[in-house]
Design a protein around this motif. Structure first.
Motif, PDB file in Angstrom:
ATOM      1  N   ASP A 278       9.087  -5.340  -1.895  1.00  0.00           N
ATOM      2  CA  ASP A 278       9.266  -3.825  -2.489  1.00  0.00           C
ATOM      3  C   ASP A 278       9.273  -3.713  -4.166  1.00  0.00           C
ATOM      4  O   ASP A 278       9.869  -4.322  -4.622  1.00  0.00           O
ATOM      5  CB  ASP A 278      10.308  -3.116  -2.009  1.00  0.00           C
ATOM      6  CG  ASP A 278      10.418  -3.357  -0.610  1.00  0.00           C
ATOM      7  OD1 ASP A 278       9.307  -3.057   0.059  1.00  0.00           O
ATOM      8  OD2 ASP A 278      11.634  -3.150   0.024  1.00  0.00           O
ATOM      9  N   THR A 279       8.345  -2.900  -4.489  1.00  0.00           N
ATOM     10  CA  THR A 279       8.081  -2.779  -5.953  1.00  0.00           C
ATOM     11  C   THR A 279       8.546  -1.347  -6.469  1.00  0.00           C
ATOM     12  O   THR A 279       8.294  -0.236  -5.632  1.00  0.00           O
ATOM     13  CB  THR A 279       6.849  -3.174  -6.423  1.00  0.00           C
ATOM     14  OG1 THR A 279       5.835  -2.392  -5.785  1.00  0.00           O
ATOM     15  CG2 THR A 279       6.611  -4.617  -6.300  1.00  0.00           C
ATOM     16  N   LEU A 280       8.964  -1.228  -7.444  1.00  0.00           N
ATOM     17  CA  LEU A 280       9.279   0.275  -8.128  1.00  0.00           C
ATOM     18  C   LEU A 280       8.080   0.543  -8.946  1.00  0.00           C
ATOM     19  O   LEU A 280       7.806   0.148 -10.055  1.00  0.00           O
ATOM     20  CB  LEU A 280      10.370  -0.035  -8.721  1.00  0.00           C
ATOM     21  CG  LEU A 280      10.890   1.544  -9.421  1.00  0.00           C
ATOM     22  CD1 LEU A 280      11.304   2.501  -8.317  1.00  0.00           C
ATOM     23  CD2 LEU A 280      12.341   1.135 -10.341  1.00  0.00           C
ATOM     24  N   GLY A 281       7.662   1.671  -8.675  1.00  0.00           N
ATOM     25  CA  GLY A 281       6.555   2.353  -9.400  1.00  0.00           C
ATOM     26  C   GLY A 281       6.488   3.802  -9.939  1.00  0.00           C
ATOM     27  O   GLY A 281       7.792   4.040  -9.857  1.00  0.00           O
ATOM     28  N   PRO A 282       5.588   4.405 -10.363  1.00  0.00           N
ATOM     29  CA  PRO A 282       6.034   5.738 -11.135  1.00  0.00           C
ATOM     30  C   PRO A 282       6.245   6.781 -10.096  1.00  0.00           C
ATOM     31  O   PRO A 282       6.837   7.732 -10.421  1.00  0.00           O
ATOM     32  CB  PRO A 282       4.456   5.978 -11.556  1.00  0.00           C
ATOM     33  CG  PRO A 282       3.400   5.233 -10.870  1.00  0.00           C
ATOM     34  CD  PRO A 282       4.395   4.157 -10.646  1.00  0.00           C
ATOM     35  N   HIS A 283       6.163   6.546  -8.714  1.00  0.00           N
ATOM     36  CA  HIS A 283       6.724   7.466  -7.584  1.00  0.00           C
ATOM     37  C   HIS A 283       7.673   6.635  -6.739  1.00  0.00           C
ATOM     38  O   HIS A 283       7.847   7.255  -5.652  1.00  0.00           O
ATOM     39  CB  HIS A 283       5.326   8.037  -6.795  1.00  0.00           C
ATOM     40  CG  HIS A 283       4.398   8.242  -7.465  1.00  0.00           C
ATOM     41  ND1 HIS A 283       4.272   9.618  -8.513  1.00  0.00           N
ATOM     42  CD2 HIS A 283       2.978   7.946  -7.814  1.00  0.00           C
ATOM     43  CE1 HIS A 283       3.121  10.083  -8.784  1.00  0.00           C
ATOM     44  NE2 HIS A 283       2.323   8.889  -8.665  1.00  0.00           N
ATOM     45  N   GLY A 284       8.493   5.968  -7.239  1.00  0.00           N
ATOM     46  CA  GLY A 284       9.504   5.179  -6.664  1.00  0.00           C
ATOM     47  C   GLY A 284       9.137   4.129  -6.020  1.00  0.00           C
ATOM     48  O   GLY A 284       8.207   3.315  -6.260  1.00  0.00           O
ATOM     49  N   TRP A 285       9.931   3.487  -5.108  1.00  0.00           N
ATOM     50  CA  TRP A 285      10.011   2.225  -4.532  1.00  0.00           C
ATOM     51  C   TRP A 285       8.827   2.375  -3.402  1.00  0.00           C
ATOM     52  O   TRP A 285       8.779   3.437  -2.644  1.00  0.00           O
ATOM     53  CB  TRP A 285      11.230   1.697  -3.749  1.00  0.00           C
ATOM     54  CG  TRP A 285      12.097   1.519  -4.722  1.00  0.00           C
ATOM     55  CD1 TRP A 285      13.441   2.170  -5.331  1.00  0.00           C
ATOM     56  CD2 TRP A 285      12.206   0.162  -5.043  1.00  0.00           C
ATOM     57  NE1 TRP A 285      13.986   1.109  -6.242  1.00  0.00           N
ATOM     58  CE2 TRP A 285      13.416  -0.110  -6.104  1.00  0.00           C
ATOM     59  CE3 TRP A 285      11.699  -1.185  -5.110  1.00  0.00           C
ATOM     60  CZ2 TRP A 285      13.900  -0.807  -6.926  1.00  0.00           C
ATOM     61  CZ3 TRP A 285      12.110  -2.234  -5.718  1.00  0.00           C
ATOM     62  CH2 TRP A 285      13.085  -2.077  -6.745  1.00  0.00           C
ATOM     63  N   ARG A 286       8.019   1.212  -3.260  1.00  0.00           N
ATOM     64  CA  ARG A 286       7.055   1.292  -2.206  1.00  0.00           C
ATOM     65  C   ARG A 286       7.007  -0.372  -1.687  1.00  0.00           C
ATOM     66  O   ARG A 286       7.083  -1.008  -2.603  1.00  0.00           O
ATOM     67  CB  ARG A 286       5.575   1.753  -2.445  1.00  0.00           C
ATOM     68  CG  ARG A 286       5.039   0.823  -3.653  1.00  0.00           C
ATOM     69  CD  ARG A 286       3.682   1.479  -3.946  1.00  0.00           C
ATOM     70  NE  ARG A 286       2.787   0.380  -4.789  1.00  0.00           N
ATOM     71  CZ  ARG A 286       2.056  -0.370  -4.517  1.00  0.00           C
ATOM     72  NH1 ARG A 286       1.581  -0.460  -3.240  1.00  0.00           N
ATOM     73  NH2 ARG A 286       1.462  -1.015  -5.440  1.00  0.00           N
ATOM     74  N   GLY A 309      -5.449  -4.431  -5.617  1.00  0.00           N
ATOM     75  CA  GLY A 309      -4.211  -3.774  -4.988  1.00  0.00           C
ATOM     76  C   GLY A 309      -3.959  -4.081  -3.550  1.00  0.00           C
ATOM     77  O   GLY A 309      -2.796  -3.370  -2.833  1.00  0.00           O
ATOM     78  N   SER A 310      -4.664  -5.082  -2.859  1.00  0.00           N
ATOM     79  CA  SER A 310      -4.188  -5.357  -1.451  1.00  0.00           C
ATOM     80  C   SER A 310      -2.883  -6.186  -1.303  1.00  0.00           C
ATOM     81  O   SER A 310      -2.491  -6.510  -0.359  1.00  0.00           O
ATOM     82  CB  SER A 310      -5.539  -6.053  -0.838  1.00  0.00           C
ATOM     83  OG  SER A 310      -5.785  -7.368  -1.550  1.00  0.00           O
ATOM     84  N   GLY A 311      -2.551  -6.916  -2.348  1.00  0.00           N
ATOM     85  CA  GLY A 311      -1.193  -7.754  -2.356  1.00  0.00           C
ATOM     86  C   GLY A 311      -1.583  -9.300  -2.777  1.00  0.00           C
ATOM     87  O   GLY A 311      -0.660  -9.830  -2.654  1.00  0.00           O
ATOM     88  N   ARG A 312      -2.913  -9.509  -3.090  1.00  0.00           N
ATOM     89  CA  ARG A 312      -3.436 -11.006  -3.249  1.00  0.00           C
ATOM     90  C   ARG A 312      -2.298 -11.548  -4.438  1.00  0.00           C
ATOM     91  O   ARG A 312      -1.795 -12.684  -4.131  1.00  0.00           O
ATOM     92  CB  ARG A 312      -4.950 -10.959  -3.851  1.00  0.00           C
ATOM     93  CG  ARG A 312      -5.573 -10.648  -2.658  1.00  0.00           C
ATOM     94  CD  ARG A 312      -7.191 -10.298  -2.943  1.00  0.00           C
ATOM     95  NE  ARG A 312      -7.350  -9.671  -4.323  1.00  0.00           N
ATOM     96  CZ  ARG A 312      -8.291  -9.690  -5.092  1.00  0.00           C
ATOM     97  NH1 ARG A 312      -9.299 -10.285  -4.806  1.00  0.00           N
ATOM     98  NH2 ARG A 312      -8.295  -8.849  -6.136  1.00  0.00           N
ATOM     99  N   THR A 313      -2.578 -10.984  -5.555  1.00  0.00           N
ATOM    100  CA  THR A 313      -1.809 -11.511  -6.773  1.00  0.00           C
ATOM    101  C   THR A 313      -0.228 -11.440  -6.429  1.00  0.00           C
ATOM    102  O   THR A 313       0.526 -12.565  -6.742  1.00  0.00           O
ATOM    103  CB  THR A 313      -1.961 -10.762  -7.790  1.00  0.00           C
ATOM    104  OG1 THR A 313      -3.471 -10.873  -8.249  1.00  0.00           O
ATOM    105  CG2 THR A 313      -1.269 -11.119  -9.095  1.00  0.00           C
ATOM    106  N   GLU A 314       0.226 -10.327  -5.659  1.00  0.00           N
ATOM    107  CA  GLU A 314       1.722 -10.320  -5.275  1.00  0.00           C
ATOM    108  C   GLU A 314       2.192 -11.488  -4.417  1.00  0.00           C
ATOM    109  O   GLU A 314       3.223 -11.991  -4.615  1.00  0.00           O
ATOM    110  CB  GLU A 314       2.060  -8.965  -4.763  1.00  0.00           C
ATOM    111  CG  GLU A 314       2.209  -7.922  -5.694  1.00  0.00           C
ATOM    112  CD  GLU A 314       0.588  -7.430  -6.070  1.00  0.00           C
ATOM    113  OE1 GLU A 314       0.471  -6.580  -6.765  1.00  0.00           O
ATOM    114  OE2 GLU A 314      -0.249  -7.848  -5.425  1.00  0.00           O
TER     115      GLU A 314
END
Length: 525
Positions: A278-286, A309-314
């Motif tokens: 779960d990460t905190l972005g400009p629009h809250g947690w996602r 943005g699919s989550g590969r790097t994460e």
């Protein structure tokens, strides 16, 4: 609706830019030797060559970055001499640099219009108008990045799109694009290609550099190839094959690599179960990762595919202990559960990460090759709490030789190396730690075809030596070439694991496309 430009009509159009007998030297080293180059109205003219061939130098001269050179330039038939980038922009020339040129702490909109902000009464910045204009530019690129988002909160690929929007805001008649897709996903590349064609159909003349030959074959009207600072060929795209372009670039034939055999008998070296982030972005947690599970075997190359943005790097960052946010799930190395909360933890467990942005996160550009290679290993190489410079030099010399780094010596600053050689230094500094698990994020981003072949051979050799390797790449041919198995991601979810013999470009893209995330995991391994 985006309309495609006519490739066939470009050769008959008038010349908008002409450079004749351009020569340039740096510290006595000749970068360009009497290069001629012309660009026509509504044309996409690809400029190709290996790193160090002189492409960037020529582009920077045309864009007003380098103001001292021999030769002449004409724009629309008139002699032109630029004292800086602003002069070139006033002449209708804009450049999109490969290396990002953005202010991290400013917003997307502020970066797009930096130095050209709309004003109220000539005094106050009209932020509302600036945001609306930025929204229109981003919509033209087909992206939904909020204009008020800070650049520091965007990934490399998203920042590249902001650079493109910034260049488009100049309404340039001549657009120079330096590796614009180097950090973009397949879908974003398709969007960019449509925009390039649309701009060409509107009469914009485009100089397009790329190491991806497939892009050039798809987009370009003509191709100019530089080698060792000299122009070796200029021809319509229809007269050049892929092999002819490669041969012109490197001066020799390059044959396709054959990858190693699939690692069927290697013991499981890494196990990931139900990895959630779960990460905190400009629009809250996602939720960025949703219960990802896989295994990596000794000597195996596991590829991770998916759109930006699919989550590969994460996934890689979570394994290495540098993910930002709240992580859950289980990681085991050699069957033993581990808790990795920092790179130091990963280092002790034999895990190494080559990040996607070598200049921002992989190298100390102000330091030498020796210092960069030795940095992660200083503790091990030290004696009685003191640095052992002899040991550091020995390690660096060994890595330079082992990886065939082209340099003047281990004391050379890494900033002076080509992209491919910089990438080898990043890999070398982690190989010096003797890892068992190597995580590679976009390992060939921004490097030429010859350097790519060398990186591929290195990856295969390391796998043959028993390393477990995970590779994230946005280039589909590279993903299919390198991987024993492919883990496909879509919107943070794992949608499939494909064995080499079952993996095709169509299957990977089907699993990576939005809408596939609701599927249960498909395993062909």
């Amino acid at each position: 609706m985006v309309q495609l430009g006519s490739r066939a009509g470009a050769p008959g159009r008038h010349v908008v830019l002409c450079a004749e007998q351009i020569s340039k030297s740096f510290a006595g080293v000749r970068a360009l030797h009497n290069v001629d180059f012309d660009l026509r109205h509504g044309e996409v003219h690809a400029l190709m060559g290996e790193n160090g061939a002189g492409k960037s130098t020529l582009m920077k001269i045309l864009a007003g970055v380098h103001t001292s050179y021999d030769g002449s330039i004409q724009v629309e038939g008139q002699a032109a001499s630029f004292s800086g980038v602003r002069d070139a922009e006033e002449a209708g020339i804009a450049i999109i640099h490969q290396e990002l040129n953005l202010v991290p702490e400013l917003s997307v909109a502020a970066n797009i219009f930096l130095g050209r902000e709309p004003l109220i009464g000539g005094v106050l910045i009209d932020r509302r108008s600036m945001i609306r204009a930025a929204e229109r530019l981003l919509a033209r690129l087909g992206v939904t990045i909020p204009p008020e988002t800070r650049i520091s909160g965007l990934r490399v690929g998203e920042q590249q799109l902001v650079e493109i929007a910034k260049a488009l805001s100049l309404n340039a008649r001549i657009l120079i694009m330096d590796e614009p897709t180097s950090a973009l996903s397949s879908s974003e590349c398709d969007t960019l290609f449509k925009i390039v064609r649309q701009l060409a159909s509107e009469g914009v003349a485009i100089i397009y550099t790329s190491h991806r030959i497939e892009e050039v074959l798809e987009l370009a009207d003509r191709v100019t190839v530089l080698r060792d600072g000299r122009r070796v060929v200029t021809a319509p795209i229809g007269e050049l094959s892929r092999g002819a372009i490669i041969s012109a670039m490197v001066g020799r034939e390059i044959t396709a690599n054959e990858s190693g055999k699939t690692a069927q008998d290697g013991a499981v070296v890494l196990s990931v179960r139900n990895l959630t982030l779960d990460t905190l972005g400009p629009h809250g947690w996602r939720r960025t990762l949703h219960g990802v599970s896989f295994e990596l075997r000794r000597g195996e190359i596991l590829g991770i595919g998916g759109l930006l943005g699919s989550g590969r790097t994460e996934i890689l960052e979570s394994i290495f202990g540098v993910s930002r946010g709240w992580r859950d799930g289980n990681i085991a190395i050699d069957g033993a559960p581990v808790d990795i909360n920092s790179p130091a933890d990963a280092y002790r467990l034999g895990v190494a990460l080559v990040s996607e942005d070598r200049k921002e996160r992989g190298l100390h550009l102000g330091a030498s090759i020796c210092d960069n290679v030795a940095l992660p290993s200083i503790g091990v190489l030290s004696r009685f709490g003191l640095r052992s410079f002899a040991s550091e030099r020995a390690l660096a010399a060994d890595m330079v030789k082992r990886l065939s780094v082209r340099c003047s010596g281990i004391g050379q600053d890494v900033a002076a190396l080509s992209g491919g050689n910089q990438q080898k230094v990043v890999i070398g500094k982690w190989l010096g730690t003797e890892p068992r698990i190597l995580l590679l994020d976009e390992p060939t981003r921004g490097i030429d075809i010859g350097a790519k072949q060398e990186i591929y051979r290195l990856i295969f050799d390391l796998a043959a030596q028993g390393l477990g390797i995970i590779v994230v790449t946005s280039e589909m041919p590279e993903l299919l070439l390198l991987s024993d198995r492919i883990l496909v991601m879509c919107e943070g979810r794992q949608t499939g694991i494909l064995a080499r013999e079952n993996a095709t470009q169509e299957q990977v893209m089907r699993l990576a496309a939005p809408g596939m995330a609701a599927w249960s995991q498909v395993s062909a391994s």
